[in-house]
Write an enzyme that holds these catalytic residues in place. Structure first.
Site, mmCIF file in Angstrom:
data_model
loop_
_atom_site.group_PDB
_atom_site.id
_atom_site.type_symbol
_atom_site.label_atom_id
_atom_site.label_comp_id
_atom_site.label_asym_id
_atom_site.label_seq_id
_atom_site.Cartn_x
_atom_site.Cartn_y
_atom_site.Cartn_z
ATOM 1 C CE LYS A 1 2.554 -5.448 -2.803
ATOM 2 N NZ LYS A 1 2.788 -6.673 -2.428
ATOM 3 C CG ASP B 1 16.188 -20.288 -5.925
ATOM 4 O OD1 ASP B 1 17.351 -21.182 -6.218
ATOM 5 O OD2 ASP B 1 14.916 -20.824 -5.759
ATOM 6 N NE ARG C 1 -0.158 -3.929 6.641
ATOM 7 C CZ ARG C 1 1.113 -4.562 7.149
ATOM 8 N NH1 ARG C 1 0.955 -5.159 8.363
ATOM 9 N NH2 ARG C 1 2.244 -3.903 6.843
ATOM 10 C CB THR D 1 9.681 -1.107 4.228
ATOM 11 O OG1 THR D 1 8.900 -1.847 3.513
ATOM 12 C CG2 THR D 1 10.071 -0.116 3.038
ATOM 13 C CE LYS E 1 9.024 -8.285 -0.867
ATOM 14 N NZ LYS E 1 7.620 -8.222 -0.922
HETATM 15 O O1 C5P Z 1 -0.108 -2.926 4.111
HETATM 16 P P1 C5P Z 1 1.431 -2.347 3.303
HETATM 17 O O2 C5P Z 1 0.998 -0.873 2.856
HETATM 18 O O3 C5P Z 1 2.336 -2.058 4.745
HETATM 19 O O4 C5P Z 1 1.668 -3.443 2.367
HETATM 20 C C1 C5P Z 1 2.851 -3.179 1.936
HETATM 21 C C2 C5P Z 1 3.016 -4.210 0.861
HETATM 22 O O5 C5P Z 1 4.280 -4.000 0.134
HETATM 23 C C3 C5P Z 1 3.105 -5.273 1.181
HETATM 24 O O6 C5P Z 1 2.322 -6.291 0.326
HETATM 25 C C4 C5P Z 1 4.362 -5.919 1.280
HETATM 26 O O7 C5P Z 1 4.446 -7.150 1.111
HETATM 27 C C5 C5P Z 1 5.285 -4.980 0.000
HETATM 28 N N1 C5P Z 1 6.628 -4.668 0.413
HETATM 29 C C6 C5P Z 1 6.947 -4.032 1.383
HETATM 30 N N2 C5P Z 1 8.322 -3.767 1.602
HETATM 31 C C7 C5P Z 1 9.199 -4.240 0.436
HETATM 32 C C8 C5P Z 1 8.864 -4.825 -0.593
HETATM 33 C C9 C5P Z 1 7.464 -4.921 -0.543
HETATM 34 O O8 C5P Z 1 6.270 -3.720 2.415
HETATM 35 N N3 C5P Z 1 10.674 -3.896 0.618
#
Ligand code: C5P
Length: 237
Positions: free
Chosen positions: A32, A64, A215, A123, A61
């Protein structure tokens, strides 16, 4: 499990991102590319991932006016990404126009059509924030269900949502509608800024098609070991 676990390359340097792709290519099929990396490194990171035979989920995301989102979608399709996303709260017209124009360009230029999915509610957002800061008066679940239904109506392939809402979305939007879930945390990982989380095993059991993880893997002392543990847990689902 290799296809279902998407590694979020949430880093700022092109060279570090490429290093991660090379290091984990044996275990990960889809990488991603999000706002931080794309803004810092540009589209050459997408090319580098493709050159290594791997797929890209372009997580920019888009949100616009319909014309701008449709044109961004066409650019994403021409770059060859496997999947990209928009914000469902951009509305039906925005999502529909994006989908229609992307389909037309892909047919005319004979390029593989990327999956287009919509973010429902981030989330990192809680019920409280949705109500008191954003001003949405109905419940978070009702809002997610509504936005997922709107995405389906627009002809999109699926949504990004918390795994906590996966079962609800599956029953509302049916089989074949993709559910991509970030906010995944194994029992041993820190929550960070995520609020609506689930473990990898439970997320798959709830109906998620793809798990997006950053992470919990990248901040682990041994990221390779973290991937192994996560994929073993996924296999038990
Ligand atoms: O580090 P972590 O596992 O929390 O990363 C989640 C990834 O998913 C991040 O890159 C974040 O931008 C993306 N994301 C998210 N919630 C969403 C859409 C995308 O956390 N609704």
């Amino acid at each position: 499990m290799k296809e279902k676990l998407i590694l979020a390359l949430d880093v700022a340097e092109y060279s570090y991102a490429v290093e991660l792709v090379d290091k984990f290519s044996a275990y990960i099929e889809i990488f991603k590319v999000g706002l931080e990396l794309h803004t810092a490194a540009g589209s050459k990171i997408v090319e580098a991932i493709h050159k290594r035979g791997k797929k890209v989920f372009l997580d920019l995301k888009f949100h616009d006016i319909p014309n701008t989102v449709a044109k961004a979608g066409i650019a994403a399709a021409r770059s060859g990404v496997f999947m990209f996303n928009v914000h469902a709260s951009g509305g039906l017209d925005m999502m529909q126009k994006c989908r229609d124009e992307v389909v037309n360009v892909c047919l005319a230029e004979n390029i593989a059509r990327p999956r287009i999915i919509a973010v429902t509610v981030l989330t990192s957002m809680s019920q409280d924030v949705l109500k008191h800061e954003i001003g949405i008066q109905h419940s978070l679940n009702t809002h997610v269900r509504h936005l997922a239904g709107l995405s389906l109506k627009a002809g999109l392939d699926g949504v990004v949502a918390s795994a906590q809402e996966a079962a609800l979305i599956r029953s509302h939007c049916g089989r074949g509608f993709l559910i991509v879930t970030p906010g995944i945390r194994p029992s041993w990982a820190a929550a960070d800024d995520q609020r609506r989380m689930m473990t990898p095993k439970k997320a798959l059991q709830a109906g998620a098609d793809y798990l997006v993880m950053g992470r919990a893997i990248l901040n682990h002392a041994d990221p390779g070991q973290a991937i192994k543990l996560i994929q073993e847990e996924m296999a038990r689902a």
